[in-house]
Design a protein around this motif. Sequence first.
Motif, mmCIF file in Angstrom:
data_model
loop_
_atom_site.group_PDB
_atom_site.id
_atom_site.type_symbol
_atom_site.label_atom_id
_atom_site.label_comp_id
_atom_site.label_asym_id
_atom_site.label_seq_id
_atom_site.Cartn_x
_atom_site.Cartn_y
_atom_site.Cartn_z
ATOM 1 N N VAL A 194 62.613 118.482 69.142
ATOM 2 C CA VAL A 194 61.746 119.654 69.095
ATOM 3 C C VAL A 194 62.110 120.580 70.249
ATOM 4 N N GLN A 195 62.202 121.860 69.950
ATOM 5 C CA GLN A 195 62.518 122.869 70.967
ATOM 6 C C GLN A 195 61.230 123.390 71.608
ATOM 7 N N ASP A 196 61.357 124.011 72.760
ATOM 8 C CA ASP A 196 60.189 124.473 73.515
ATOM 9 C C ASP A 196 59.394 125.561 72.813
ATOM 10 N N ALA A 197 60.053 126.436 72.078
ATOM 11 C CA ALA A 197 59.366 127.578 71.462
ATOM 12 C C ALA A 197 58.392 127.121 70.374
ATOM 13 N N MET A 198 57.145 127.591 70.474
ATOM 14 C CA MET A 198 56.137 127.298 69.452
ATOM 15 C C MET A 198 55.275 128.539 69.291
ATOM 16 N N ARG A 235 55.584 123.096 60.442
ATOM 17 C CA ARG A 235 54.263 123.707 60.529
ATOM 18 C C ARG A 235 53.207 122.642 60.744
ATOM 19 N N SER A 236 52.095 123.051 61.374
ATOM 20 C CA SER A 236 50.979 122.143 61.601
ATOM 21 C C SER A 236 49.708 122.972 61.747
ATOM 22 N N SER A 237 48.601 122.388 61.338
ATOM 23 C CA SER A 237 47.315 123.057 61.540
ATOM 24 C C SER A 237 46.569 122.438 62.717
ATOM 25 N N ASP A 238 47.024 121.253 63.169
ATOM 26 C CA ASP A 238 46.282 120.533 64.203
ATOM 27 C C ASP A 238 47.132 120.070 65.395
ATOM 28 N N LEU A 239 48.404 120.423 65.416
ATOM 29 C CA LEU A 239 49.352 120.009 66.458
ATOM 30 C C LEU A 239 49.614 118.508 66.469
ATOM 31 N N TRP A 285 53.151 117.238 61.530
ATOM 32 C CA TRP A 285 54.075 118.340 61.307
ATOM 33 C C TRP A 285 54.859 118.105 60.025
ATOM 34 N N THR A 286 55.077 119.177 59.241
ATOM 35 C CA THR A 286 55.889 119.106 58.029
ATOM 36 C C THR A 286 56.831 120.304 57.997
ATOM 37 N N SER A 287 57.966 120.119 57.352
ATOM 38 C CA SER A 287 58.951 121.192 57.247
ATOM 39 C C SER A 287 58.440 122.267 56.285
ATOM 40 N N ILE A 288 58.766 123.523 56.567
ATOM 41 C CA ILE A 288 58.374 124.604 55.653
ATOM 42 C C ILE A 288 59.422 124.796 54.555
ATOM 43 N N THR A 289 60.564 124.081 54.660
ATOM 44 C CA THR A 289 61.613 124.192 53.646
ATOM 45 C C THR A 289 61.819 122.860 52.936
ATOM 46 N N GLU A 290 62.373 122.924 51.707
ATOM 47 C CA GLU A 290 62.644 121.709 50.921
ATOM 48 C C GLU A 290 63.723 120.852 51.574
ATOM 49 N N SER A 291 64.692 121.495 52.182
ATOM 50 C CA SER A 291 65.775 120.773 52.849
ATOM 51 C C SER A 291 66.072 121.474 54.178
ATOM 52 N N PRO A 292 66.797 120.799 55.077
ATOM 53 C CA PRO A 292 67.086 121.408 56.379
ATOM 54 C C PRO A 292 67.859 122.726 56.259
ATOM 55 N N ILE A 293 67.667 123.557 57.231
ATOM 56 C CA ILE A 293 68.400 124.819 57.328
ATOM 57 C C ILE A 293 69.751 124.482 57.943
ATOM 58 N N LEU A 302 53.873 126.907 64.343
ATOM 59 C CA LEU A 302 55.256 126.785 63.893
ATOM 60 C C LEU A 302 56.129 126.388 65.076
ATOM 61 N N ARG A 303 57.125 125.521 64.797
ATOM 62 C CA ARG A 303 58.065 125.136 65.839
ATOM 63 C C ARG A 303 59.406 124.801 65.185
ATOM 64 N N VAL A 304 60.442 124.663 66.009
ATOM 65 C CA VAL A 304 61.794 124.356 65.536
ATOM 66 C C VAL A 304 62.164 122.945 65.979
ATOM 67 N N ARG A 305 62.741 122.183 65.033
ATOM 68 C CA ARG A 305 63.292 120.862 65.350
ATOM 69 C C ARG A 305 64.786 120.896 65.017
ATOM 70 N N TYR A 306 65.592 120.634 66.032
ATOM 71 C CA TYR A 306 67.045 120.595 65.875
ATOM 72 C C TYR A 306 67.413 119.182 65.458
#
Length: 189
Positions: free
Chosen positions: A90-94, A124-128, A131-139, A166-170
């Motif tokens: 997980v990257q720092d940006a949220m 994405r998450s509503s409660d921190l 977390w679930t991906s917003i896409t069907e497969s990885p970008i 929203l956050r990014v996971r590499y």
Amino acid sequence: MAIYNVRGEETKLNNYALGDAEIGLTTDTDKLYVGTGTNGTPVEGMATPRLRIVDERDLKEVEKKIAAEASNSHDRRVLFICPGNVEVGVQDAMVKFPFEGTYQSIEGFLSEKPNADVQLVIERSSDLESWTSITESPIAIKANAHVTGDAIVFAQDGTIEIGTYLRVRYLSKTTVGKNLSISLAIKTK
């Protein structure tokens, strides 16, 4: 020499002898006067702000107006910037997104071309907590490319609710990315 200021209604200020370098501000007409030692000389062309004390109801009204104006523009972009070497996890940006809407597109960019395919997800998450991906497969950013190239299929119905985090996971364990930025376009309702 000290500088003093005097405030009051214009009729009362005219009767007051403003001292040398004394400043007078009229509270009813918003005029500014500078004292000469015997009287006040109006400062021409000087716009003085009208200040007022606001209460919480006024602030709520201002917030509503800002939200209404913002909602008139229906396209929003969330930009994630991950400077330096980007490693797995997980990257720092949220971001907490303040509108509801529909995901439109995702563009990813690395400043240096990776030597192998790179994969990441926007979660994405509503409660921190969950977390679930917003896409069907990885970008994906392909080897020897700077930008994402494949079409993105959004998960679920592609909608985002007010207050969604929203956050990014590499995901790429063997390839270190350099200066990753991701732009997520969202059409708000």
